[in-house]
Scaffold this active site. Structure first.
Site, PDB file in Angstrom:
ATOM      1  N   HIS A   1       0.864  -1.190   0.000  1.00  0.00           N
ATOM      2  CA  HIS A   1       0.000   0.000   0.000  1.00  0.00           C
ATOM      3  C   HIS A   1       0.897   1.235   0.000  1.00  0.00           C
ATOM      4  O   HIS A   1       1.843   1.313   0.766  1.00  0.00           O
ATOM      5  CB  HIS A   1      -0.892   0.031   1.245  1.00  0.00           C
TER       6      HIS A   1
ATOM      7  N   TYR B   1      -9.043   4.992   7.779  1.00  0.00           N
ATOM      8  CA  TYR B   1      -9.167   5.332   9.201  1.00  0.00           C
ATOM      9  C   TYR B   1     -10.270   6.382   9.294  1.00  0.00           C
ATOM     10  O   TYR B   1     -10.102   7.490   8.765  1.00  0.00           O
ATOM     11  CB  TYR B   1      -7.856   5.920   9.734  1.00  0.00           C
TER      12      TYR B   1
ATOM     13  N   PRO C   1      -3.204  -0.060  18.894  1.00  0.00           N
ATOM     14  CA  PRO C   1      -2.960  -0.511  17.513  1.00  0.00           C
ATOM     15  C   PRO C   1      -3.201   0.544  16.430  1.00  0.00           C
ATOM     16  O   PRO C   1      -2.912   0.287  15.258  1.00  0.00           O
ATOM     17  CB  PRO C   1      -3.933  -1.691  17.344  1.00  0.00           C
TER      18      PRO C   1
ATOM     19  N   LYS D   1       2.072  -0.291  15.060  1.00  0.00           N
ATOM     20  CA  LYS D   1       3.511  -0.268  15.361  1.00  0.00           C
ATOM     21  C   LYS D   1       4.030  -1.461  16.174  1.00  0.00           C
ATOM     22  O   LYS D   1       5.242  -1.698  16.198  1.00  0.00           O
ATOM     23  CB  LYS D   1       3.840   1.017  16.159  1.00  0.00           C
TER      24      LYS D   1
ATOM     25  N   TYR E   1       4.374   6.545   9.959  1.00  0.00           N
ATOM     26  CA  TYR E   1       3.583   5.353   9.631  1.00  0.00           C
ATOM     27  C   TYR E   1       4.433   4.326   8.886  1.00  0.00           C
ATOM     28  O   TYR E   1       4.391   3.132   9.201  1.00  0.00           O
ATOM     29  CB  TYR E   1       2.351   5.739   8.795  1.00  0.00           C
TER      30      TYR E   1
HETATM   31  P1  RFL Z   1       3.479 -11.736  21.262  1.00  0.00           P
HETATM   32  O1  RFL Z   1       3.028 -11.779  19.850  1.00  0.00           O
HETATM   33  O2  RFL Z   1       2.475 -11.469  22.312  1.00  0.00           O
HETATM   34  O3  RFL Z   1       4.208 -13.126  21.544  1.00  0.00           O
HETATM   35  C1  RFL Z   1       4.540 -13.528  22.848  1.00  0.00           C
HETATM   36  C2  RFL Z   1       4.587 -15.038  22.849  1.00  0.00           C
HETATM   37  O4  RFL Z   1       5.012 -15.469  24.148  1.00  0.00           O
HETATM   38  C3  RFL Z   1       4.207 -16.560  24.559  1.00  0.00           C
HETATM   39  N1  RFL Z   1       4.256 -16.656  26.025  1.00  0.00           N
HETATM   40  C4  RFL Z   1       5.008 -17.561  26.683  1.00  0.00           C
HETATM   41  N2  RFL Z   1       5.856 -18.518  26.225  1.00  0.00           N
HETATM   42  C5  RFL Z   1       6.467 -19.289  27.145  1.00  0.00           C
HETATM   43  N3  RFL Z   1       6.262 -19.159  28.483  1.00  0.00           N
HETATM   44  C6  RFL Z   1       5.412 -18.217  28.977  1.00  0.00           C
HETATM   45  N4  RFL Z   1       5.210 -18.132  30.282  1.00  0.00           N
HETATM   46  C7  RFL Z   1       4.752 -17.363  28.057  1.00  0.00           C
HETATM   47  N5  RFL Z   1       3.860 -16.345  28.189  1.00  0.00           N
HETATM   48  C8  RFL Z   1       3.579 -15.925  26.951  1.00  0.00           C
HETATM   49  C9  RFL Z   1       2.836 -16.240  23.998  1.00  0.00           C
HETATM   50  O5  RFL Z   1       2.017 -17.404  23.884  1.00  0.00           O
HETATM   51  C10 RFL Z   1       3.199 -15.649  22.633  1.00  0.00           C
HETATM   52  O6  RFL Z   1       3.246 -16.626  21.618  1.00  0.00           O
HETATM   53  O7  RFL Z   1       4.652 -10.674  21.478  1.00  0.00           O
HETATM   54  P2  RFL Z   1       5.800 -10.121  20.487  1.00  0.00           P
HETATM   55  O8  RFL Z   1       6.564 -11.257  19.870  1.00  0.00           O
HETATM   56  O9  RFL Z   1       6.501  -9.097  21.256  1.00  0.00           O
HETATM   57  O10 RFL Z   1       5.000  -9.436  19.271  1.00  0.00           O
HETATM   58  C11 RFL Z   1       4.218  -8.296  19.472  1.00  0.00           C
HETATM   59  C12 RFL Z   1       3.046  -8.275  18.500  1.00  0.00           C
HETATM   60  O11 RFL Z   1       2.336  -9.496  18.592  1.00  0.00           O
HETATM   61  C13 RFL Z   1       2.090  -7.101  18.764  1.00  0.00           C
HETATM   62  O12 RFL Z   1       2.815  -5.953  19.116  1.00  0.00           O
HETATM   63  C14 RFL Z   1       1.224  -6.776  17.533  1.00  0.00           C
HETATM   64  O13 RFL Z   1       0.266  -7.793  17.313  1.00  0.00           O
HETATM   65  C15 RFL Z   1       0.516  -5.422  17.709  1.00  0.00           C
HETATM   66  N6  RFL Z   1      -0.395  -5.111  16.597  1.00  0.00           N
HETATM   67  C16 RFL Z   1       0.094  -4.559  15.442  1.00  0.00           C
HETATM   68  N7  RFL Z   1       1.420  -4.383  15.269  1.00  0.00           N
HETATM   69  C17 RFL Z   1       1.896  -3.930  14.085  1.00  0.00           C
HETATM   70  O14 RFL Z   1       3.123  -3.743  13.960  1.00  0.00           O
HETATM   71  N8  RFL Z   1       1.085  -3.666  13.019  1.00  0.00           N
HETATM   72  C18 RFL Z   1      -0.283  -3.831  13.112  1.00  0.00           C
HETATM   73  O15 RFL Z   1      -0.989  -3.644  12.137  1.00  0.00           O
HETATM   74  C19 RFL Z   1      -0.814  -4.258  14.366  1.00  0.00           C
HETATM   75  N9  RFL Z   1      -2.139  -4.455  14.504  1.00  0.00           N
HETATM   76  C20 RFL Z   1      -1.778  -5.314  16.729  1.00  0.00           C
HETATM   77  C21 RFL Z   1      -2.628  -4.971  15.661  1.00  0.00           C
HETATM   78  C22 RFL Z   1      -2.319  -5.876  17.893  1.00  0.00           C
HETATM   79  C23 RFL Z   1      -3.686  -6.059  17.990  1.00  0.00           C
HETATM   80  N10 RFL Z   1      -4.182  -6.619  19.177  1.00  0.00           N
HETATM   81  C24 RFL Z   1      -4.737  -7.918  19.174  1.00  0.00           C
HETATM   82  C25 RFL Z   1      -3.833  -6.018  20.416  1.00  0.00           C
HETATM   83  C26 RFL Z   1      -4.007  -5.160  15.755  1.00  0.00           C
HETATM   84  C27 RFL Z   1      -4.550  -5.668  16.946  1.00  0.00           C
HETATM   85  C28 RFL Z   1      -6.026  -5.822  17.048  1.00  0.00           C
HETATM   86  C1  PHB Z   2      -4.961  -4.707  10.604  1.00  0.00           C
HETATM   87  O1  PHB Z   2      -5.092  -4.875   9.387  1.00  0.00           O
HETATM   88  O2  PHB Z   2      -5.159  -5.622  11.426  1.00  0.00           O
HETATM   89  C2  PHB Z   2      -4.581  -3.362  11.127  1.00  0.00           C
HETATM   90  C3  PHB Z   2      -4.337  -2.328  10.235  1.00  0.00           C
HETATM   91  C4  PHB Z   2      -3.995  -1.070  10.729  1.00  0.00           C
HETATM   92  C5  PHB Z   2      -3.907  -0.874  12.090  1.00  0.00           C
HETATM   93  C6  PHB Z   2      -4.132  -1.905  12.980  1.00  0.00           C
HETATM   94  C7  PHB Z   2      -4.477  -3.172  12.488  1.00  0.00           C
HETATM   95  O3  PHB Z   2      -3.598   0.377  12.553  1.00  0.00           O
END
Ligand code: RFL
Ligand code: PHB
Length: 402
Positions: free
Chosen positions: A72, A202, A293, A297, A385
């Site tokens: 994009h 957005y 989110p 980031k 971004y």
């Molecule tokens: P994670 O992905 O939470 O992974 C942590 C892992 O550790 C495990 N764990 C354990 N393992 C062993 N022993 C234990 N005691 C443990 N406790 C936990 C867990 O099961 C898991 O597998 O952390 P990590 O690797 O730091 O990654 C971070 C990302 O997952 C997170 O920041 C993103 O998902 C945030 N996020 C977004 N980030 C982006 O860069 N771009 C996006 O578009 C974006 N959209 C989002 C998002 C997060 C969202 N939610 C669900 C909050 C959209 C949403 C809706």
């Molecule tokens: C997504 O596609 O899940 C998504 C896109 C943009 C955001 C957060 C999540 O800011």
């Protein structure tokens, strides 16, 4: 068991770290509390920054992303019944973002690790970090057969997300934590509908924020701002669609509708643990920081942390010094605070709330007007971004996979 680096958590941070270390000839073991199916099936992020895309490509794990992901070159901001495009490519000298789901990145990284005959232990529990102040820390845990296990290592890296045990292993008196909890939640859906728009939308609306994102040409990902304490059981599919229509439909344009195949509600917070290292324990990703989110980031920050950490660990083994490691927190926190500011700002200008005064509402609309009418303001949004450049250049072994 003995290894050089014991990694807790197989999310983007833990998997990417083990991949980068492997390319530099450094051994690691990952333990993960969930199953492979669960980590590969959890729907989360969608947007990858240019730097994350470049790193996945440079290290040989970007092939499927380049085939199946969607580039994009901008986003749309919708408010007061109109859409305004922010043209990233034009404002940042050609930078773009990639829409490619987090669980697909996870699948690619797990596949790379298993192909390299390296270990991930799934379904572990009772994880304890021991002797982290010494040069020979240990991870104790129970494996999926119920047996007690110990990993002896030189470094432990806590990549276990916000709720994992690693951060809690740092004495409270040594931890500096800063946070803000928002009165907003996101109700996210995955729906079978045709693509809505070539780029993400957005939308600011007096009823609340909405975000229209995508996964494939026939699967879309949309979000609605809701009360974080609300129960998903209160949201029938009909109610979700009617609320989305109320917030995003415009004269002559109606959101395509279809079956909803998944829905849930997540709460939002900003959180920074400024102590990202204690003894031989290093924290990376959501274990050390959370962003709302709205700025997309979180995953990108996790990847940026481990890019720095992997180079610090390489320097330790190759040159016997800890110059990069000693500055790990300081180096990462600069980017983390920039991402915190951006995510807080995007959240603040786009979410509405019945506690907002008419004055605050007026300021939000003026922020949106400013960012869509001033080139400088738009360029600032675009630059943040698409993501700031990495702090350290890629090491030659990382590039050798190209
Ligand atoms: P994670 O992905 O939470 O992974 C942590 C892992 O550790 C495990 N764990 C354990 N393992 C062993 N022993 C234990 N005691 C443990 N406790 C936990 C867990 O099961 C898991 O597998 O952390 P990590 O690797 O730091 O990654 C971070 C990302 O997952 C997170 O920041 C993103 O998902 C945030 N996020 C977004 N980030 C982006 O860069 N771009 C996006 O578009 C974006 N959209 C989002 C998002 C997060 C969202 N939610 C669900 C909050 C959209 C949403 C809706
Ligand atoms: C997504 O596609 O899940 C998504 C896109 C943009 C955001 C957060 C999540 O800011």
């Amino acid at each position: 068991m003995r290894t050089q680096v014991g990694i807790i958590g197989a999310g983007p941070a833990g998997l990417m770290l083990s991949h980068l270390l492997h390319l530099q000839g450094i051994e690691s073991i990952i333990i993960e509390s969930r199953s492979r199916e669960e980590i590969e099936g959890t729907i989360r992020a969608g947007v990858l920054e240019q730097g994350t895309v470049d790193l996945l490509n440079a290290t040989g794990v970007g092939e499927r992303m380049m085939r199946e992901g969607h580039v994009h070159e901008g986003i749309e901001l919708q408010f007061n019944g109109n859409r305004h495009r922010i043209d990233f490519a034009e404002l940042t000298g050609g930078k773009q973002i990639m829409v490619y789901p987090q669980h697909e990145v996870i699948k690619d990284l797990v596949a790379a690790r298993l192909k390299a005959n390296r270990t991930i232990f799934f379904n572990v529990c009772d994880v304890k970090l021991v002797n982290i102040e010494s040069t020979q820390p240990k991870i104790e845990y129970t494996n999926e057969l119920g047996e007690s296990q110990v990993i002896e290592c030189d470094f432990i890296v806590g990549c276990d997300g916000f709720h994992g045990p690693s951060r809690q292993s740092i004495p409270k008196s040594k931890r500096v934590e800063k946070q803000q909890i928002y009165p907003f939640g996101w109700l996210g859906i995955i729906a079978e509908t045709p693509q809505v728009n070539p780029e993400l939308i957005y939308a600011h609306h007096e009823r609340g924020f909405a975000l229209l994102s995508t996964r494939t040409p026939s699967i879309q990902r949309h979000y609605l701002q809701v009360d974080p304490k609300d129960d998903i059981a209160n949201w029938s599919d009909d109610r979700i669609w009617s609320e989305l229509h109320a917030r995003v439909d415009m004269e002559g344009w109606t959101l395509p509708q279809g079956p909803i195949i998944q829905k849930n509600i997540v709460s939002m917070r900003s959180f920074v643990c400024e102590t990202m290292q204690y003894g031989r324990l290093y924290l990376a990703g959501d274990a050390a920081h959370i962003v709302p989110p709205t700025g997309a980031k979180g995953l990108n920050l996790a990847v940026a942390d481990v890019q720095v950490l992997s180079q610090g660990i390489r320097e330790f083994y190759e040159q016997g010094n800890q110059n990069i490691l000693q500055k790990y927190s300081q180096t990462c926190l600069k980017r983390i605070w920039r991402a915190q500011r951006f995510s807080w700002w995007m959240t603040t200008i786009l979410h509405t709330n019945q506690n907002h005064s008419p004055f605050e509402y007026g300021i939000q609309l003026t922020e949106l007007d400013n960012v869509t009418s001033s080139r400088n303001a738009a360029a600032n949004l675009a630059e943040n971004y698409v993501g700031l450049p990495f702090e350290l250049p890629l090491y030659k072994h990382e590039l050798s996979q190209k």
